[in-house]
Write a protein that holds these residues in place. Structure first.
Motif, PDB file in Angstrom:
ATOM      1  N   VAL A   1     -49.062  26.722   2.679  1.00 31.18           N
ATOM      2  CA  VAL A   1     -47.878  26.585   3.534  1.00 31.18           C
ATOM      3  C   VAL A   1     -46.617  27.006   2.786  1.00 31.18           C
ATOM      4  CG1 VAL A   1     -47.387  24.128   3.042  1.00 31.18           C
ATOM      5  CG2 VAL A   1     -46.783  25.101   5.266  1.00 31.18           C
ATOM      6  N   ARG A   2     -46.590  26.828   1.479  1.00 24.83           N
ATOM      7  CA  ARG A   2     -45.408  27.194   0.699  1.00 24.83           C
ATOM      8  C   ARG A   2     -45.226  28.715   0.630  1.00 24.83           C
ATOM      9  NH1 ARG A   2     -43.055  23.513  -2.245  1.00 24.83           N
ATOM     10  NH2 ARG A   2     -42.376  25.110  -3.707  1.00 24.83           N
ATOM     11  N   LEU A   3     -46.315  29.456   0.869  1.00 26.18           N
ATOM     12  CA  LEU A   3     -46.243  30.931   0.810  1.00 26.18           C
ATOM     13  C   LEU A   3     -45.786  31.531   2.139  1.00 26.18           C
ATOM     14  CD1 LEU A   3     -49.681  31.664  -0.991  1.00 26.18           C
ATOM     15  CD2 LEU A   3     -47.512  31.031  -2.043  1.00 26.18           C
ATOM     16  N   ILE A   4     -45.893  30.741   3.222  1.00 29.24           N
ATOM     17  CA  ILE A   4     -45.695  31.343   4.551  1.00 29.24           C
ATOM     18  C   ILE A   4     -44.753  30.565   5.472  1.00 29.24           C
ATOM     19  CG2 ILE A   4     -47.947  32.533   4.533  1.00 29.24           C
ATOM     20  CD1 ILE A   4     -49.003  30.232   6.386  1.00 29.24           C
ATOM     21  N   VAL A   5     -44.164  29.483   4.966  1.00 36.55           N
ATOM     22  CA  VAL A   5     -43.489  28.565   5.901  1.00 36.55           C
ATOM     23  C   VAL A   5     -42.283  29.197   6.599  1.00 36.55           C
ATOM     24  CG1 VAL A   5     -42.073  27.409   4.132  1.00 36.55           C
ATOM     25  CG2 VAL A   5     -42.709  26.172   6.204  1.00 36.55           C
ATOM     26  N   SER A   6     -41.588  30.083   5.911  1.00 40.84           N
ATOM     27  CA  SER A   6     -40.448  30.732   6.546  1.00 40.84           C
ATOM     28  C   SER A   6     -40.933  31.779   7.570  1.00 40.84           C
ATOM     29  CB  SER A   6     -39.583  31.377   5.459  1.00 40.84           C
ATOM     30  OG  SER A   6     -38.408  31.845   5.996  1.00 40.84           O
ATOM     31  N   ASP A   7     -42.061  32.416   7.259  1.00 42.15           N
ATOM     32  CA  ASP A   7     -42.656  33.355   8.225  1.00 42.15           C
ATOM     33  C   ASP A   7     -43.115  32.619   9.491  1.00 42.15           C
ATOM     34  OD1 ASP A   7     -42.278  35.458   6.452  1.00 42.15           O
ATOM     35  OD2 ASP A   7     -44.277  35.276   5.580  1.00 42.15           O
ATOM     36  N   ILE A   8     -43.630  31.394   9.314  1.00 40.73           N
ATOM     37  CA  ILE A   8     -44.002  30.611  10.506  1.00 40.73           C
ATOM     38  C   ILE A   8     -42.748  30.427  11.359  1.00 40.73           C
ATOM     39  CG2 ILE A   8     -44.865  28.418  11.425  1.00 40.73           C
ATOM     40  CD1 ILE A   8     -46.376  27.994   8.786  1.00 40.73           C
ATOM     41  N   HIS A   9     -41.699  29.952  10.711  1.00 43.24           N
ATOM     42  CA  HIS A   9     -40.440  29.715  11.443  1.00 43.24           C
ATOM     43  C   HIS A   9     -40.014  30.965  12.212  1.00 43.24           C
ATOM     44  CE1 HIS A   9     -36.036  29.859  11.793  1.00 43.24           C
ATOM     45  NE2 HIS A   9     -36.172  28.611  12.161  1.00 43.24           N
ATOM     46  N   ASP A  10     -40.075  32.099  11.543  1.00 44.00           N
ATOM     47  CA  ASP A  10     -39.566  33.330  12.153  1.00 44.00           C
ATOM     48  C   ASP A  10     -40.443  33.827  13.304  1.00 44.00           C
ATOM     49  OD1 ASP A  10     -37.603  33.124  10.303  1.00 44.00           O
ATOM     50  OD2 ASP A  10     -38.337  34.730   8.998  1.00 44.00           O
ATOM     51  N   HIS A  11     -41.672  33.324  13.391  1.00 43.35           N
ATOM     52  CA  HIS A  11     -42.564  33.748  14.476  1.00 43.35           C
ATOM     53  C   HIS A  11     -42.697  32.694  15.572  1.00 43.35           C
ATOM     54  CE1 HIS A  11     -43.635  36.771  11.479  1.00 43.35           C
ATOM     55  NE2 HIS A  11     -44.122  37.491  12.472  1.00 43.35           N
TER      56      HIS A  11
ATOM     57  N   GLU B   1     -37.837  20.987   6.693  1.00 46.58           N
ATOM     58  CA  GLU B   1     -36.851  20.764   5.624  1.00 46.58           C
ATOM     59  C   GLU B   1     -36.966  19.319   5.123  1.00 46.58           C
ATOM     60  OE1 GLU B   1     -32.901  22.256   6.256  1.00 46.58           O
ATOM     61  OE2 GLU B   1     -32.067  20.999   4.655  1.00 46.58           O
ATOM     62  N   LYS B   2     -37.197  18.393   6.085  1.00 51.64           N
ATOM     63  CA  LYS B   2     -37.392  16.986   5.682  1.00 51.64           C
ATOM     64  C   LYS B   2     -38.623  16.866   4.782  1.00 51.64           C
ATOM     65  CE  LYS B   2     -35.601  14.580   9.433  1.00 51.64           C
ATOM     66  NZ  LYS B   2     -35.964  14.396  10.805  1.00 51.64           N
ATOM     67  N   ARG B   3     -39.684  17.584   5.149  1.00 47.15           N
ATOM     68  CA  ARG B   3     -40.936  17.479   4.397  1.00 47.15           C
ATOM     69  C   ARG B   3     -40.793  18.068   2.990  1.00 47.15           C
ATOM     70  NH1 ARG B   3     -46.163  19.933   7.308  1.00 47.15           N
ATOM     71  NH2 ARG B   3     -45.563  18.367   8.845  1.00 47.15           N
ATOM     72  N   PHE B   4     -40.137  19.231   2.884  1.00 44.98           N
ATOM     73  CA  PHE B   4     -40.092  19.932   1.593  1.00 44.98           C
ATOM     74  C   PHE B   4     -38.841  19.600   0.773  1.00 44.98           C
ATOM     75  CE2 PHE B   4     -42.831  22.753   4.171  1.00 44.98           C
ATOM     76  CZ  PHE B   4     -43.945  22.747   3.352  1.00 44.98           C
ATOM     77  N   GLY B   5     -37.848  19.033   1.424  1.00 40.15           N
ATOM     78  CA  GLY B   5     -36.623  18.682   0.700  1.00 40.15           C
ATOM     79  C   GLY B   5     -35.642  19.827   0.544  1.00 40.15           C
ATOM     80  N   VAL B   6     -36.035  21.029   0.986  1.00 41.66           N
ATOM     81  CA  VAL B   6     -35.132  22.199   0.955  1.00 41.66           C
ATOM     82  C   VAL B   6     -35.410  23.044   2.199  1.00 41.66           C
ATOM     83  CG1 VAL B   6     -34.856  22.427  -1.568  1.00 41.66           C
ATOM     84  CG2 VAL B   6     -36.805  23.498  -0.455  1.00 41.66           C
ATOM     85  N   PRO B   7     -34.472  23.905   2.601  1.00 42.56           N
ATOM     86  CA  PRO B   7     -34.721  24.772   3.768  1.00 42.56           C
ATOM     87  C   PRO B   7     -35.959  25.652   3.569  1.00 42.56           C
ATOM     88  CG  PRO B   7     -32.401  24.845   3.127  1.00 42.56           C
ATOM     89  CD  PRO B   7     -33.118  24.082   2.052  1.00 42.56           C
ATOM     90  N   VAL B   8     -36.615  25.993   4.689  1.00 39.22           N
ATOM     91  CA  VAL B   8     -37.908  26.688   4.593  1.00 39.22           C
ATOM     92  C   VAL B   8     -37.830  28.026   3.867  1.00 39.22           C
ATOM     93  CG1 VAL B   8     -39.052  25.543   6.524  1.00 39.22           C
ATOM     94  CG2 VAL B   8     -37.685  27.598   6.968  1.00 39.22           C
ATOM     95  N   ASP B   9     -36.702  28.743   3.997  1.00 43.11           N
ATOM     96  CA  ASP B   9     -36.640  30.042   3.315  1.00 43.11           C
ATOM     97  C   ASP B   9     -36.603  29.862   1.796  1.00 43.11           C
ATOM     98  OD1 ASP B   9     -34.156  28.910   3.864  1.00 43.11           O
ATOM     99  OD2 ASP B   9     -33.129  30.806   3.497  1.00 43.11           O
ATOM    100  N   GLN B  10     -36.070  28.731   1.362  1.00 44.85           N
ATOM    101  CA  GLN B  10     -36.064  28.472  -0.096  1.00 44.85           C
ATOM    102  C   GLN B  10     -37.464  28.134  -0.614  1.00 44.85           C
ATOM    103  OE1 GLN B  10     -33.117  25.769  -1.674  1.00 44.85           O
ATOM    104  NE2 GLN B  10     -31.605  26.518  -0.210  1.00 44.85           N
ATOM    105  N   VAL B  11     -38.252  27.460   0.217  1.00 42.01           N
ATOM    106  CA  VAL B  11     -39.621  27.121  -0.207  1.00 42.01           C
ATOM    107  C   VAL B  11     -40.390  28.409  -0.464  1.00 42.01           C
ATOM    108  CG1 VAL B  11     -41.790  25.999   0.459  1.00 42.01           C
ATOM    109  CG2 VAL B  11     -39.616  25.037   1.244  1.00 42.01           C
TER     110      VAL B  11
END
Ligand SMILES: N[C@@H](CCC(=O)N[C@@H](CS)C(=O)NCC(=O)O)C(=O)O
Length: 230
Positions: free
Chosen positions: A109-119, A133-143
């Motif tokens: 999930v850390r490799l693709i989470v921003s791509d999920i968001h964008d799709h 963001e709550k789960r990872f503590g930072v915005p998804v694009d930063q993960v």
């Protein structure tokens, strides 16, 4: 009568949920046609008056089952004449479920989470961005920004799978089993929503995933997604 599958929908006809893919392959394995009811994250609460917090959920006539593993157990019981999903019993599949969820999903999930968001559809994007963001503590694009550094660890974590599928065509042996679908669901999640290449070209895991994608007239491969380089 076809079995209703509540299936998580992204934008652009992309069906990406790893858990829904487990159910789709299990239903195909049991020879069942599906009547897909697409749902967004923010619509899951509307299924059967809010009884379920996650998908997949199926309706087989009057019977409703939620949760990918429970769906597989239900299908095994309800359709005993179709090929088994659990040769030798469900214990090994449960082990595969625990392995994929502890060793694979958290890294993947850390490799693709921003791509999920964008799709996702615009209706779902704010929910996804804030819950993750709550789960990872930072915005998804930063993960996702550090994914090139994290990829070697992800590939290394696949060693038990790699060694097994070097020896056998499927985790079920000569034929696929629910354990294959449990794990392949993770890679299909990535393939559907991310162009990021998870595997080296000669990785036996990629070859095995390709075999799963080809099952049931290429059901997995025909789903809208990105090409695998491997
Ligand atoms: N244990 C469940 C987990 C299912 C699950 O987490 N599904 C995700 C979709 S990939 C979901 O519905 N998430 C709802 C949300 O994040 O709000 C299963 O095996 O089916």
């Amino acid at each position: 009568m076809a079995i209703v599958l509540y299936d998580l929908m992204g934008a652009d006809d992309r069906y990406f949920s790893p858990f829904c893919w487990r159910a789709r392959w299990a239903l195909a394995h049991k020879g069942q046609n599906i009547d897909r009811h697409p749902v967004r994250f923010t619509e899951i609460k509307d299924i059967h008056d809010g009884v379920y917090e996650t998908v997949p959920v199926i309706d087989d006539g009057e019977i409703t089952v939620g949760g990918s593993f429970d769906i597989a157990l239900y299908l095994e019981d309800a359709y005993p004449d179709a090929p088994t999903l659990f040769a030798g019993g469900p214990g090994l599949a449960r082990f595969a479920e625990h392995w994929v969820q502890t060793a694979v999903h958290p890294r993947l999930v850390r490799l693709i989470v921003s791509d999920i968001h964008d799709h996702l559809t615009p209706e779902d994007q704010p929910y996804f961005a804030s819950s993750r963001e709550k789960r990872f503590g930072v915005p998804v694009d930063q993960v996702q920004a550090s994914r090139d550094d994290e990829l070697p660890d992800f590939r290394k974590a696949l060693t038990p799978l790699r060694k097994t599928v070097e020896e056998f065509p499927f985790l079920g042996g000569d034929a696929p089993a629910f354990a294959d679908y449990l794990i392949a669901g993770a890679f299909q999640w990535a393939r559907v929503i991310s162009p990021y290449q998870l595997f080296e070209a000669d990785d036996p895991v990629a070859a095995w995933f390709g075999r799963v994608l080809d099952l049931y007239d290429g059901m997995g491969r025909q789903a809208k997604g990105y090409e695998l380089a491997a």
